[in-house]
Design an enzyme around this catalytic site. Structure first.
Site, mmCIF file in Angstrom:
data_model
loop_
_atom_site.group_PDB
_atom_site.id
_atom_site.type_symbol
_atom_site.label_atom_id
_atom_site.label_comp_id
_atom_site.label_asym_id
_atom_site.label_seq_id
_atom_site.Cartn_x
_atom_site.Cartn_y
_atom_site.Cartn_z
ATOM 1 N N TYR A 33 -3.209 -1.975 9.669
ATOM 2 C CA TYR A 33 -3.050 -2.042 8.212
ATOM 3 C C TYR A 33 -1.679 -1.487 7.828
ATOM 4 O O TYR A 33 -0.939 -2.093 7.046
ATOM 5 C CB TYR A 33 -4.164 -1.232 7.549
ATOM 6 C CG TYR A 33 -4.249 -1.353 6.055
ATOM 7 C CD1 TYR A 33 -3.549 -0.491 5.223
ATOM 8 C CD2 TYR A 33 -5.045 -2.334 5.456
ATOM 9 C CE1 TYR A 33 -3.630 -0.594 3.846
ATOM 10 C CE2 TYR A 33 -5.139 -2.437 4.078
ATOM 11 C CZ TYR A 33 -4.437 -1.564 3.285
ATOM 12 O OH TYR A 33 -4.521 -1.671 1.906
ATOM 13 N N SER A 56 0.857 -1.188 0.000
ATOM 14 C CA SER A 56 0.000 0.000 0.000
ATOM 15 C C SER A 56 0.893 1.238 0.000
ATOM 16 O O SER A 56 2.053 1.176 0.439
ATOM 17 C CB SER A 56 -0.875 0.014 1.259
ATOM 18 O OG SER A 56 -1.472 1.286 1.437
#
Ligand code: GCO
Length: 254
Positions: A158, A145
């Site tokens: 995350y 990400s």
């Protein structure tokens, strides 16, 4: 036509592929000749997506398993090899998100995100490497990400998992390169997927994404497929341990 992006004869497993980025990557790989094996826990969605690819003339199948269950992943990979003769590529794309202020963020929440977004990638990669090592090599792509090196509040698990997955990409790349196995990552920016529906529907947040992205918009899942084809094909034959950002420039704008 150039063979640079030709994936004919390559069997590639994509996890989290019943929708969003995972399905778009699988579709692009199939369009370049790969036999794609779509994974998720949702058999009904997988059947629909495989049908869609087959109706378009592509070679596709599916396998249902929970990536957090290492044994199920091992069984799935050995079944794929038995049925298809080999496994050339693995895309560790399955992932979950949990958003909460830190004081309400339980350890169980944190562990669930880490298990799905990081540990499962380790276990599946290990099993894929076991087969790739005996068949002349292969490719692994991890979906990381833009978040990791960059952070925002309320998504600590995350961010930790995706940053860890960048590091795991490098660790595996140096260990298995000699076996002809290349390990890289793709770092999406803010992409209009179901995982981000709550953010897309939040005008303030969506306007912030648009203002922080030089291209002035959210990305589309279909814009991730090209990067997957590149890293799986001969065109990416000397790229190892790298992170390909596909974020409209958001990660480099102050
Ligand atoms: C969030 C989003 C992000 C995006 C993407 C950004 O809550 O901020 O879910 O994590 O999905 O990873 O690069």
């Amino acid at each position: 036509m150039s063979k640079l992006f030709d994936l004919q004869g390559k069997t590639i497993l994509v996890t989290g592929a019943s929708r969003g980025i995972g399905f778009s990557m699988a579709e692009a790989l199939a369009q370049h000749g790969a036999k794609v094996i779509l994974n998720s826990r949702d058999e009904s969605a997988l059947k629909q997506k495989v049908e869609k690819l087959k109706e378009a003339g592509w070679d596709a199948d599916y396998v249902v398993f929970d990536v957090t269950k290492a044994e199920d992943g091992l069984t799935a990979i050995s079944d794929i090899v038995q049925k298809n003769g080999s496994l050339f590529g693995l895309i560790n794309n399955a992932g979950v998100q949990h958003r909460s202020p830190i004081l309400d963020f339980t350890t169980a929440d944190f562990e669930h995100v880490l298990s799905t977004n990081l540990t499962s990638c380790f276990s599946l990669s290990r099993e894929a490497i076991r087969f790739m090592s005996n068949s002349g090599g292969g490719r692994i792509i991890n979906t990381v990400s833009m978040l990791g090196p960059q952070a925002r509040p309320t998504v600590p698990a995350y961010i930790a998992a995706k940053e860890g997955l960048r590091a795991l990409t490098r660790a595996l790349a140096v260990e298995v390169g000699q076996k002809g196995i290349l390990v890289n990552a793709i770092a999406p920016g803010y992409i209009a997927t179901e995982l981000n529906l709550a953010l897309l529907e939040n005008k303030e947040f969506s306007d912030w994404v648009i203002s922080k992205t030089p291209l002035g918009r959210w990305g589309n899942p279909s814009e991730l497929g090209g990067g997957a084809v590149y890293l799986m094909s001969d065109a990416g034959g000397f790229v190892n341990g790298q992170v390909l950002a596909i974020d409209g420039g958001m990660s480099i704008q102050v």
